[in-house]
Design an enzyme around this catalytic site. Structure first.
Site, PDB file in Angstrom:
ATOM      1  CG  ASN A   9      -2.296   1.282   1.745  1.00  0.00           C
ATOM      2  OD1 ASN A   9      -1.444   2.176   0.557  1.00  0.00           O
ATOM      3  ND2 ASN A   9      -2.050   1.635   2.102  1.00  0.00           N
ATOM      4  CE  LYS A  11       0.255   3.530   4.249  1.00  0.00           C
ATOM      5  NZ  LYS A  11       0.089   3.762   6.390  1.00  0.00           N
ATOM      6  CG  HIS A  96      -5.576   2.046   4.931  1.00  0.00           C
ATOM      7  ND1 HIS A  96      -5.708   3.584   5.692  1.00  0.00           N
ATOM      8  CD2 HIS A  96      -4.750   1.333   4.763  1.00  0.00           C
ATOM      9  CE1 HIS A  96      -3.779   2.841   6.402  1.00  0.00           C
ATOM     10  NE2 HIS A  96      -4.165   1.338   5.103  1.00  0.00           N
ATOM     11  CD  GLU A  98      -2.707   5.539   6.123  1.00  0.00           C
ATOM     12  OE1 GLU A  98      -3.138   6.031   5.218  1.00  0.00           O
ATOM     13  OE2 GLU A  98      -2.478   5.172   7.756  1.00  0.00           O
ATOM     14  CD  GLU A 168      -3.698  -2.481   7.370  1.00  0.00           C
ATOM     15  OE1 GLU A 168      -2.740  -2.534   6.677  1.00  0.00           O
ATOM     16  OE2 GLU A 168      -4.692  -1.311   7.103  1.00  0.00           O
ATOM     17  N   GLY A 174       1.865   2.400  10.988  1.00  0.00           N
ATOM     18  CA  GLY A 174       2.839   3.186  10.779  1.00  0.00           C
ATOM     19  C   GLY A 174       3.552   3.893  12.146  1.00  0.00           C
ATOM     20  CB  SER A 214       4.612  -1.698  11.952  1.00  0.00           C
ATOM     21  OG  SER A 214       4.592  -0.505  12.204  1.00  0.00           O
TER      22      SER A 214
HETATM   23  C1  PEP Z   1      -1.118   0.125   5.476  1.00  0.00           C
HETATM   24  O1  PEP Z   1      -0.742   1.292   5.813  1.00  0.00           O
HETATM   25  O2  PEP Z   1      -1.558  -0.597   5.321  1.00  0.00           O
HETATM   26  C2  PEP Z   1      -0.007  -0.333   6.562  1.00  0.00           C
HETATM   27  C3  PEP Z   1      -0.202  -1.844   7.155  1.00  0.00           C
HETATM   28  O3  PEP Z   1       1.162   0.670   7.000  1.00  0.00           O
HETATM   29  P1  PEP Z   1       2.635   0.136   8.008  1.00  0.00           P
HETATM   30  O4  PEP Z   1       2.951  -0.812   7.573  1.00  0.00           O
HETATM   31  O5  PEP Z   1       3.621   1.397   7.214  1.00  0.00           O
HETATM   32  O6  PEP Z   1       2.307   0.005   9.431  1.00  0.00           O
END
Ligand code: PEP
Length: 251
Positions: A9, A11, A96, A98, A168, A174, A214
């Protein structure tokens, strides 16, 4: 059949030229690695067409990070599922955290998006996950079950079978703070039991449930070794080919 999948992803990162270069690098690396999982990159809308032109779609899937909740018409600034599909993309991330958090996406709008994605032949990667307060107050199982039920349980079993889920935990996205492999496994097994309660054991067993938050080369193998973790949705680490491939090759 349930598949192992690693999906990136991106972003809101990279210009078109940077994104095309990264996609090309990833496509070549995936081709050389012959991985034991399906690999997908989900890019900004602006990148889909040029990226589709440089990747080998036989080894690398392409997805968007969102799509509109309306079919077409006077929705300035929106991008429809049909438009996404017309670029050559095969996947779309929906729900997601976000998008839920910053753009007010609700289960109601997500049901529309899922229906339109499916109608246009796209595979939704449907994201769910609790925030830190819900992890700490112990309501995380109920919160995630509700997101799955409200967002997806209007679907027929056949359509539900086309969905990929991504668990998630918002507190891990993040932040550098990964859920432990045990926390991920417990939640994935719980999600599978919720699916089984609605659609039966066979559908639940055939659903791919990815972990996101992460995930990096150093922790991917431990997470992916868990029986109910079928891969990862990768944010930050998807922006560097070597890191992304370190995760892909964890299978
Ligand atoms: C995401 O935004 O889907 C995600 C998993 O981000 P990160 O791996 O940076 O935590």
């Amino acid at each position: 059949m349930r598949k192992n999948i690693v999906a990136g992803n991106w972003k809101m990162n990279t210009t078109v030229s940077e994104g095309v270069a990264l996609a090309k690098e990833v496509s070549e690396a995936v081709k050389a690695a012959n991985p034991k999982c399906e690999v997908v990159i989900c890019t900004p809308f602006t990148h889909l067409c040029p990226v589709a032109g440089v990747i080998d779609t036989a080894v690398l899937g392409l997805g968007a990070e969102n799509c509109a909740d309306h079919e077409k018409g006077a929705y300035t600034g929106e991008v429809s599922a049909a438009m996404v599909a017309s670029t050559g993309a095969t996947h779309v991330i929906l729900g997601h955290s976000e998008r839920r958090q910053y753009y007010g996406e609700t289960s109601e709008t997500l049901r529309e998006k899922v229906a339109l994605a499916l109608a246009n032949g796209l595979t939704p990667i449907f994201c769910i996950g609790e925030v830190l307060a819900e992890r700490e107050n112990g309501t995380f199982n109920e919160v995630v079950a509700k997101q799955v039920e409200e967002g997806l349980f209007n679907l027929s079993a056949e359509d539900f079978g086309k969905i990929v889920l991504a668990y998630e935990p918002v507190w891990a996205i993040g932040t550098g703070k990964t859920a432990t492999a045990e926390q991920a496994e417990d939640m994935h097994a719980w999600i599978r039991s919720v699916i089984a309660g609605k659609y039966g054991k066979e559908v639940a067993e055939n659903t791919s449930i990815l972990y996101g938050g992460s995930c990096k080369p150093s922790n991917a193998a431990e997470l992916f070794a868990k029986p109910d973790v079928d891969g990862g949705l990768i944010g930050g680490a998807a922006l560097k080919c070597a890191d992304f491939m370190g995760i892909v090759n964890a299978f």
